[in-house]
Design an enzyme around this catalytic site. Structure first.
Site, mmCIF file in Angstrom:
data_model
loop_
_atom_site.group_PDB
_atom_site.id
_atom_site.type_symbol
_atom_site.label_atom_id
_atom_site.label_comp_id
_atom_site.label_asym_id
_atom_site.label_seq_id
_atom_site.Cartn_x
_atom_site.Cartn_y
_atom_site.Cartn_z
ATOM 1 N N GLU A 261 18.412 61.434 62.498
ATOM 2 C CA GLU A 261 18.641 60.253 63.456
ATOM 3 C C GLU A 261 18.962 58.937 62.804
ATOM 4 O OE1 GLU A 261 14.236 58.229 63.765
ATOM 5 O OE2 GLU A 261 14.542 56.601 64.871
ATOM 6 N N ARG B 136 21.191 50.249 64.103
ATOM 7 C CA ARG B 136 21.264 48.761 63.540
ATOM 8 C C ARG B 136 21.997 48.776 63.286
ATOM 9 N NH1 ARG B 136 14.851 50.696 61.251
ATOM 10 N NH2 ARG B 136 14.751 51.792 62.817
ATOM 11 N N THR C 40 16.637 53.616 67.639
ATOM 12 C CA THR C 40 16.634 52.755 67.673
ATOM 13 C C THR C 40 17.125 52.411 69.277
ATOM 14 O OG1 THR C 40 16.694 51.872 65.197
ATOM 15 C CG2 THR C 40 16.712 49.756 67.110
ATOM 16 N N LYS D 32 6.911 58.915 69.327
ATOM 17 C CA LYS D 32 7.198 58.532 67.949
ATOM 18 C C LYS D 32 6.133 57.726 68.213
ATOM 19 C CE LYS D 32 10.261 55.162 65.520
ATOM 20 N NZ LYS D 32 11.075 54.963 65.031
HETATM 21 C C1 3PG Z 1 11.772 53.693 60.991
HETATM 22 O O1 3PG Z 1 12.434 53.050 62.294
HETATM 23 O O2 3PG Z 1 11.771 54.114 61.802
HETATM 24 C C2 3PG Z 1 11.318 52.907 60.443
HETATM 25 O O3 3PG Z 1 11.664 51.536 60.433
HETATM 26 C C3 3PG Z 1 10.929 53.557 59.585
HETATM 27 O O4 3PG Z 1 10.131 53.188 58.940
HETATM 28 P P1 3PG Z 1 10.456 53.365 57.018
HETATM 29 O O5 3PG Z 1 11.123 52.902 56.842
HETATM 30 O O6 3PG Z 1 9.008 53.201 56.374
HETATM 31 O O7 3PG Z 1 10.622 54.289 57.034
#
Ligand code: 3PG
Length: 214
Positions: free
Chosen positions: A45, A49, A73, A133
């Site tokens: 993924e 960002r 995102t 998710k």
């Molecule tokens: C995401 O966007 O899916 C999360 O920021 C990932 O979360 P993590 O950094 O706690 O793994």
């Protein structure tokens, strides 16, 4: 819609772990994807960002064909259409809006929309999305919250993300409604910055051995 959802569920199940990648420098994209794939982590993924996100995903797709690259995102219909034009394999969003879900149900790009509450899940289901998710997973009540959601929504499949790492991923994956877990832990910013690709591959190998027994 059905076929799209089934394809996504099969991809996520097979992936087991989906690393959440935030790429700052375009030159890191290909070596990072190669390092992950070498460690058995193939479904990636790339989050929208950073300014180079789309270009990074494109470079991975062109140079690392073993990787299945999705875009994360995704916040709106415009992000969704950027991901689709890129030829991404799937999309992931942190939350849901009626506009995004409407666009996603009309789009060929499979989407795992983000939900943290029963109401958000109902909105996703109303648009045909039964693989979601669960975000932010640990912060939203963890496994107890997921089990509570399984009561009224027994057929929903979840990809929990947020606060998941090597220490707790196995517990999440043991839940019958969890198809995969996501997280940024397989791609530490310091390792990317220093080009510690071998370290990333080793961490992926260890995680896959632990979490996806042959
Ligand atoms: C995401 O966007 O899916 C999360 O920021 C990932 O979360 P993590 O950094 O706690 O793994």
């Amino acid at each position: 819609m059905r076929a799209k959802q089934e394809k996504l569920a099969a991809l996520f199940r097979q992936a087991t772990i989906i690393p959440v990648l935030t790429i700052e420098r375009i030159e890191d994209a290909v070596p990072l994807a190669k390092a992950l794939v070498a460690g058995g982590v193939r479904v990636l993924e790339v989050t929208l960002r950073t300014p180079v996100a789309i270009e990074a995903a494109r470079a991975m797709m062109a140079n690392v064909p073993e990787a299945e690259v999705g875009i994360g995102t995704i916040l709106n219909a415009n992000d969704l259409s950027r991901a689709e034009s890129l030829g991404a394999g799937f999309g992931i969003s942190p939350g849901v809006t009626p506009d995004l879900l409407k666009a996603a149900s009309a789009s060929a790009l499979p989407l795992a929309p983000g939900i943290a509450t029963a109401s958000e899940l109902m909105l996703a289901l109303a648009h045909g999305f039964d693989l979601v998710k669960f975000f932010p997973a640990e912060q939203s009540g963890g496994i107890k919250a997921l089990r509570a959601l399984a009561g009224p929504f027994p057929d929903v499949m979840f990809c929990p993300t947020g606060g998941i790492g090597e220490a707790n991923a196995a517990a999440w994956l043991a839940e019958p409604n969890v198809v995969a877990v996501g997280g940024s832990w397989l791609c530490p910013a310091a390792d990317v910055r220093s080009g510690n690709w071998a370290g990333i591959t080793a961490m992926c190998n260890r995680a896959m051995k632990l979490l996806k027994p042959a």
